[in-house]
Motif scaffolding. Sequence first.
Motif, PDB file in Angstrom:
ATOM      1  N   SER A 268       2.738 -14.402  -6.268  1.00 16.22           N
ATOM      2  CA  SER A 268       1.684 -13.423  -5.983  1.00 16.22           C
ATOM      3  C   SER A 268       0.339 -14.149  -5.968  1.00 16.22           C
ATOM      4  O   SER A 268       0.246 -15.320  -6.368  1.00 16.22           O
ATOM      5  CB  SER A 268       1.678 -12.343  -7.059  1.00 16.22           C
ATOM      6  N   GLY A 269      -0.724 -13.446  -5.507  1.00 18.99           N
ATOM      7  CA  GLY A 269      -2.049 -14.055  -5.430  1.00 18.99           C
ATOM      8  C   GLY A 269      -2.498 -14.637  -6.769  1.00 18.99           C
ATOM      9  O   GLY A 269      -2.934 -15.783  -6.859  1.00 18.99           O
ATOM     10  N   GLY A 270      -2.370 -13.850  -7.806  1.00 18.02           N
ATOM     11  CA  GLY A 270      -2.823 -14.303  -9.119  1.00 18.02           C
ATOM     12  C   GLY A 270      -1.933 -15.391  -9.700  1.00 18.02           C
ATOM     13  O   GLY A 270      -2.391 -16.238 -10.472  1.00 18.02           O
TER      14      GLY A 270
ATOM     15  N   LYS B 132       2.273  -5.166  -6.810  1.00 18.88           N
ATOM     16  CA  LYS B 132       1.311  -4.366  -6.043  1.00 18.88           C
ATOM     17  C   LYS B 132       1.298  -4.757  -4.565  1.00 18.88           C
ATOM     18  O   LYS B 132       1.423  -3.915  -3.681  1.00 18.88           O
ATOM     19  CB  LYS B 132      -0.111  -4.533  -6.634  1.00 18.88           C
ATOM     20  N   SER B 133       1.139  -6.056  -4.298  1.00 22.55           N
ATOM     21  CA  SER B 133       1.123  -6.495  -2.896  1.00 22.55           C
ATOM     22  C   SER B 133       2.459  -6.217  -2.230  1.00 22.55           C
ATOM     23  O   SER B 133       2.514  -5.885  -1.038  1.00 22.55           O
ATOM     24  CB  SER B 133       0.829  -8.000  -2.820  1.00 22.55           C
ATOM     25  N   THR B 134       3.547  -6.366  -2.993  1.00 24.20           N
ATOM     26  CA  THR B 134       4.870  -6.153  -2.418  1.00 24.20           C
ATOM     27  C   THR B 134       5.039  -4.703  -1.959  1.00 24.20           C
ATOM     28  O   THR B 134       5.644  -4.449  -0.916  1.00 24.20           O
ATOM     29  CB  THR B 134       5.955  -6.553  -3.446  1.00 24.20           C
TER      30      THR B 134
ATOM     31  N   PHE C 148      -5.166  -8.141   4.036  1.00 21.75           N
ATOM     32  CA  PHE C 148      -4.382  -8.951   3.113  1.00 21.75           C
ATOM     33  C   PHE C 148      -5.227  -9.520   1.982  1.00 21.75           C
ATOM     34  O   PHE C 148      -6.429  -9.732   2.117  1.00 21.75           O
ATOM     35  CB  PHE C 148      -3.699 -10.087   3.868  1.00 21.75           C
ATOM     36  N   GLN C 149      -4.521  -9.794   0.886  1.00 23.46           N
ATOM     37  CA  GLN C 149      -5.176 -10.321  -0.300  1.00 23.46           C
ATOM     38  C   GLN C 149      -5.783 -11.688  -0.037  1.00 23.46           C
ATOM     39  O   GLN C 149      -6.818 -12.025  -0.592  1.00 23.46           O
ATOM     40  CB  GLN C 149      -4.111 -10.427  -1.407  1.00 23.46           C
ATOM     41  N   ASP C 150      -5.144 -12.464   0.827  1.00 22.40           N
ATOM     42  CA  ASP C 150      -5.517 -13.860   0.964  1.00 22.40           C
ATOM     43  C   ASP C 150      -6.115 -14.115   2.344  1.00 22.40           C
ATOM     44  O   ASP C 150      -5.386 -14.293   3.310  1.00 22.40           O
ATOM     45  CB  ASP C 150      -4.240 -14.684   0.751  1.00 22.40           C
TER      46      ASP C 150
ATOM     47  N   LEU D 258      -5.220  -1.656   1.656  1.00 20.36           N
ATOM     48  CA  LEU D 258      -6.246  -2.643   1.315  1.00 20.36           C
ATOM     49  C   LEU D 258      -5.817  -3.413   0.077  1.00 20.36           C
ATOM     50  O   LEU D 258      -5.731  -2.850  -1.019  1.00 20.36           O
ATOM     51  CB  LEU D 258      -7.577  -1.918   1.049  1.00 20.36           C
ATOM     52  N   ASP D 259      -5.509  -4.688   0.237  1.00 17.96           N
ATOM     53  CA  ASP D 259      -5.040  -5.498  -0.890  1.00 17.96           C
ATOM     54  C   ASP D 259      -6.186  -6.374  -1.381  1.00 17.96           C
ATOM     55  O   ASP D 259      -6.527  -7.379  -0.755  1.00 17.96           O
ATOM     56  CB  ASP D 259      -3.850  -6.361  -0.437  1.00 17.96           C
ATOM     57  N   GLU D 260      -6.809  -5.986  -2.462  1.00 13.92           N
ATOM     58  CA  GLU D 260      -7.947  -6.717  -3.029  1.00 13.92           C
ATOM     59  C   GLU D 260      -8.985  -7.015  -1.943  1.00 13.92           C
ATOM     60  O   GLU D 260      -9.401  -8.156  -1.769  1.00 13.92           O
ATOM     61  CB  GLU D 260      -7.485  -8.059  -3.626  1.00 13.92           C
TER      62      GLU D 260
END
Lengths: 284, 274
Positions: free
Chosen positions: A158-160, B60-62, B101-103, B178-180
């Motif tokens: 995951s990101g974190g 969460k992202s999943t 995306f988060q990234d 919306l991911d972060e």
Amino acid sequence: MTAQAPLLSVEDLRVEFPTRTGLVRAVRGVSFDVGREKVGIVGESGSGKSQTGRAILRLTPRPGVVTAKRMTFEGIDLLTASERAMYDIRGKRIAMVLQDPKFSLNPVMSVGKQIAEAYRAHAPLSRGAARQHALDMLSAVKMRDPRRVYDSYPHELSGGMGQRAMIAMMLGTEPDLLIADEPTSALDVTVQMQVLAILDDLVSQRGMGLIFISHDLNLVASFCDRVLVMYAGRIVEQLRASELASARHPYTQGLLAALPRIDQPTTELAVLRRDPAWIDGPAA
Amino acid sequence: MTAAVRRQGRLPELDLASQAVLEVESLHVRFGEVHAVRGAQFSIAAGESYGIVGESGSGKSTVLRAIAGLNPDWSGAIRVAGEPLGPRRERGFYKRVQMVFQDPYGSLHPRHTVDRVLSEPLAIHGIDDAENRIERVLKEVGLGPAFRFRFPHQLSGGQRQRVAIARALIVEPQILLLDEPTSSLDVSVQAEILNLLARLRSQHGLTYVLVTHNLAVVAHMCERLAVMNQGRIVEEMTVAQLRAHEPGEAYTRQLLRASLGYDREAARAMVTFD
Ligand SMILES: Nc1ncnc2c1ncn2[C@@H]1O[C@H](COP(=O)(O)OP(=O)(O)OP(=O)(O)O)[C@@H](O)[C@H]1O
Ligand SMILES: Nc1ncnc2c1ncn2[C@@H]1O[C@H](COP(=O)(O)OP(=O)(O)OP(=O)(O)O)[C@@H](O)[C@H]1O
Ligand SMILES: [Mg+2]
Ligand SMILES: [Mg+2]
């Protein structure tokens, strides 16, 4: 600041990029010292925080040009040091956690192997010892399942988790100075607090210096010793972290006003009105 | 969704079942041995903004990626406006549902200029008026025309994230995942983006699912939120309960404590919840 000579001393640092649409002056004459303390850098997106950090390690991407009156680390002139000397400094004596953790990991090698190899590049460790050390560091940064993370590829985290893997890699070599660029932005607040406690202890117990780049003003105010506020490539204000709430520069005040607050609901958040005079005006 | 609801903006007492625009039921997602999402369940009304917070790695992202069709290996039910989704998504789906995306580093093609990143979704969905739309959306996310022909590596982290948000907004979707979205943005740009998202929601009745670790952002943007831990939703609550510091779960109380700022002693007292 401590009475001893600072670890890092930077005077009049400039970073410029020629582009199709003209010269981008990313950092425009930044001066600061870092001792065995936690120095926060805050400032808006594009203000030059990351490029300041990268220039210290001579990791400015092409075709960027770096100049400075002085940039020394424990007596070593970082401006003139040979590539060979920089190789020894990077990772071992000064480490940087980059803002884009997954991007800086090799996508086709397991995360644990990369961490262990990074340790072995800087210390005479056996494979087994490096692996054990990596597993210990992964559990120190609160990974729930260090063994699985060790064998995972970056895209499987995951990101974190990616951020924590980078922190584990950079801390494992016990650097004297850590430049951490948004190192905890993808962590939930509880894990973030636990990871910051590790950094805090390294500063207070081992005398590491820490440059903590973050946009989280509350976090910087509560965690760091001092704060540098950057705007458009310059430091516009320097103050004790605990005094951030009473900042004098209208830019810093504007940043503070833009924060949403759990206990103070508003329909619209205050936005910053940028004053052209800040670009070259005096620092507060 | 009715105009009255849209004006009101708050929906806790609505009959969600009849208005639901996005429903997730007994969602399980596995990656080999890793059981990343374990029976997640929620129902979101049209025009509502729903927050998801929780521990790093809790899934969460999943959850968002499963809704967006990026994780084919899930079980359970996902319904958009009452229609069950299969493992694949048609092109039309992405006209209605977009994800940020988060990234932002991984999600932008390294050799495509900002202009191309924004033109492509328009071409895919057969939307014309590209010139005006690109100019307008760049302005909305606070990037001037000087950025239009830059490549991702010529942008700072927050500038990239704004391009990613612009890419999602440009097709004018009804549901945004919306991911972060603002975690790599400084607070002044964050305020501008959050105000923009709030304005779009009230003007067009958009529905948001917002994953963030920033409880103040959830409180500002959402009516209700889910708290995730270890692949499960351990608690669902209203933002009013959050503001009143009334979470039921010990894990959520710890989150609230940690969001007050760094404290060495508090860090020592943090525990891991199973
Ligand atoms: N390779 C490059 N070519 C041209 N301009 C660049 C390049 N790299 C960075 N810049 C510009 O330099 C400025 C400073 O970038 P930097 O990455 O230091 O910002 P930052 O303060 O870290 O922002 P953020 O909070 O968004 O990460 C930005 O305006 C950015 O667009
Ligand atoms: N492609 C994948 N292959 C294997 N495992 C995966 C994959 N993607 C995610 N996982 C695992 O699923 C779990 C949930 O990951 P997810 O990215 O959903 O967490 P998250 O709640 O978004 O965390 P963060 O807040 O750190 O971004 C993690 O244990 C992660 O390692
Ligand atoms: Mg940066
Ligand atoms: Mg995530």
